[in-house]
Design a protein around this motif. Sequence first.
Motif, PDB file in Angstrom:
ATOM      1  N   TYR A 213       0.436  -1.482   0.213  1.00 43.11           N
ATOM      2  CA  TYR A 213       0.183  -0.086   0.342  1.00 43.11           C
ATOM      3  C   TYR A 213       0.855   0.909   0.253  1.00 43.11           C
ATOM      4  O   TYR A 213       0.289   2.397  -0.604  1.00 43.11           O
TER       5      TYR A 213
ATOM      6  N   ASP B  79      -9.145   2.978   5.368  1.00 45.51           N
ATOM      7  CA  ASP B  79      -8.453   1.884   5.050  1.00 45.51           C
ATOM      8  C   ASP B  79      -7.155   2.190   6.588  1.00 45.51           C
ATOM      9  O   ASP B  79      -7.506   2.768   6.638  1.00 45.51           O
ATOM     10  N   ASP B  80      -7.031   1.236   7.817  1.00 42.24           N
ATOM     11  CA  ASP B  80      -6.274   1.202   8.403  1.00 42.24           C
ATOM     12  C   ASP B  80      -4.931   2.042   8.180  1.00 42.24           C
ATOM     13  O   ASP B  80      -4.800   2.128   7.427  1.00 42.24           O
TER      14      ASP B  80
ATOM     15  N   TYR C   5      -2.372  -1.041   8.731  1.00 45.00           N
ATOM     16  CA  TYR C   5      -2.448  -1.704   9.053  1.00 45.00           C
ATOM     17  C   TYR C   5      -3.778  -2.395   7.861  1.00 45.00           C
ATOM     18  O   TYR C   5      -4.563  -2.777   8.021  1.00 45.00           O
TER      19      TYR C   5
ATOM     20  N   THR D 276      -6.092  -3.336   4.965  1.00 43.50           N
ATOM     21  CA  THR D 276      -6.952  -4.602   4.839  1.00 43.50           C
ATOM     22  C   THR D 276      -7.241  -5.009   3.005  1.00 43.50           C
ATOM     23  O   THR D 276      -7.616  -5.857   2.398  1.00 43.50           O
ATOM     24  N   THR D 277      -7.378  -4.271   2.618  1.00 42.89           N
ATOM     25  CA  THR D 277      -8.658  -3.859   1.674  1.00 42.89           C
ATOM     26  C   THR D 277      -8.159  -4.725   0.292  1.00 42.89           C
ATOM     27  O   THR D 277      -9.141  -5.189  -0.460  1.00 42.89           O
TER      28      THR D 277
ATOM     29  N   ASP E  52      -5.711  -6.595   0.016  1.00 50.42           N
ATOM     30  CA  ASP E  52      -5.440  -8.388   0.379  1.00 50.42           C
ATOM     31  C   ASP E  52      -6.849  -8.951  -0.050  1.00 50.42           C
ATOM     32  O   ASP E  52      -6.671 -10.032   0.027  1.00 50.42           O
ATOM     33  N   HIS E  53      -8.072  -7.886   0.564  1.00 51.78           N
ATOM     34  CA  HIS E  53      -9.136  -9.543   0.014  1.00 51.78           C
ATOM     35  C   HIS E  53      -9.769  -9.590  -0.916  1.00 51.78           C
ATOM     36  O   HIS E  53      -9.785 -10.081  -1.235  1.00 51.78           O
TER      37      HIS E  53
ATOM     38  N   ASP F 154       1.579 -13.092   4.155  1.00 49.55           N
ATOM     39  CA  ASP F 154       1.789 -11.745   4.732  1.00 49.55           C
ATOM     40  C   ASP F 154       2.968 -10.215   4.515  1.00 49.55           C
ATOM     41  O   ASP F 154       3.596 -11.086   3.932  1.00 49.55           O
TER      42      ASP F 154
ATOM     43  N   LYS G 166       3.921  -3.506   4.187  1.00 51.47           N
ATOM     44  CA  LYS G 166       2.787  -2.981   3.739  1.00 51.47           C
ATOM     45  C   LYS G 166       2.531  -1.702   3.777  1.00 51.47           C
ATOM     46  O   LYS G 166       2.433  -1.062   2.491  1.00 51.47           O
TER      47      LYS G 166
END
Lengths: 189, 322
Positions: B159, B171-172, B175, B177-178, B180-181, B192, B196
């Motif tokens: 990211y 998003d955070d 960390y 995660t969008t 990733d999904h 992992d 990132k």
Amino acid sequence: MTAQNGRRRFKHEVIDATPGGEQLTLCLQCGTCGGSCPSGADMDHTPRRIFAMIDADMKDEVLSSNTPWFCVSCYYCSVRCPQEIPITDLMYTLKQMAIREGRYEQRRASDFSETFIGYVESYGRAFEMGLATRYHLFHNPMKMVGMATGMGLSLLQKGRMSLTPERINNIEQLQAILNKAKQLSAGGA
Amino acid sequence: MTANANGSYAYYPGCSLTKNAAAYDVSSRVIARALGFELNELTDWNCCGASEYFSLNQLPAYALVARNLALTASEGAKQVVAPCSLCYVNLYKTDKYMGDHADLNEKVNAALAAGKLAYRAGDVKVRHLLDVVVNDVGFDNVAAAVKKPLYNLRVAPYYGCLIVRPRTGFDDVEYPTTMDHLMEVLGATVVDFPLKAECCGGHMTQISDDVALELIRRLLHNATEYEADAIVTVCPMCQLNLDAYQDQVNRRFGTRFKMPILYFTQVMGLAFGMEPKAVAIGKEIVDARPALAKVTAEPPVQPKKKRRDKSALPMPSTEREG
């Protein structure tokens, strides 16, 4: 004017030139910023120490240090700061002040910004090829050789670098806006 | 889909996407078409100033960005989409700061007036392309478009900084995660990747090799440790630094990284069954073809769960709940 006001003059200049800069008065000297900084190890002073120096009115030392120039604008410090101090924006302010006052002695970083913006002001778009050649010719001619044979050549071969700049249509409008902004900026931040 | 009523957005490609990151531009446009939303390029947009103008003079820097916001509003668009994280953050920040700081707002508008423009903070919503794909299009619609799942391709979603910081809200900040999904929806295996959201060095490649090459090395090392086949990115600066400087990192540190760096839109296009050329695969300097050749038609076989050794000491269960 009281001694207190005199002592803090630099701090107020910095604050006034930064949107949201007044948060700086709340700095706790906790060091979260320096600990979060990816280039902190290579800075003359960590952001935390820079803020203490600003508080102590050490204008010369602050503006001649490499700290703001080594800020990578990642905003880790800004989002982690418990006092919500806009640290990245303060670093931009310090760079701007250092250029205006001609303090920063290693000119590499400020020349890079100036060359980049020179193209933007003339064309309305960035021009990587012009930037790379003009900047490196001046600062690091050996790097030009590397550029021409190594990475620069790869990018050219992949069609990832233009040889000519692109220009926006209404460049006059953009220049009128920027000139006005510069005028306003000169009359106070 | 919760896009604009007509499913269209003003599109701000930014300077990188016109040349150096043309692969990102091409792939963004084709996946938008495949997903049924429109990216209408903003007429006569100008450079956002990257991180350079703010270093020189902040007021003209905000005015430079604000011209693009004013043009967007004058075209009647309610949202502008930027695929470049640096353009995104400059547009986002200028709109936000103009709303938060009356003095700045007044001066920026005085500057815009010199060009017969005006902008009211909040009139244009600034979005990153990943945000649009994830939140407007949604994972279900993306899943429905997948024709060739990227089974067995191990990707490290990268990211970088500016898509999540300063707080942009989708998003955070540390960390995220969008993506990733999203990659999982495309069938890829997501490794992992603890670094990132760390910095790629930005423009430091031009200023200090010591700072920049070490930051790039750390990222390549981290993705390699987790056996990623490719790093997937959302930013042209990150792509350029990790891809074009990889050779210099290898020479400086004696490493042998051969990590292809792709845009998330290229990976989406491949999963949608497009030809590699249609999403500009081949523009990367570190060849992505060996990694893409690992894609299989069958999903990876899940390793069998080991039976618990009843004579072992009691340990907390590592199985996910639910």
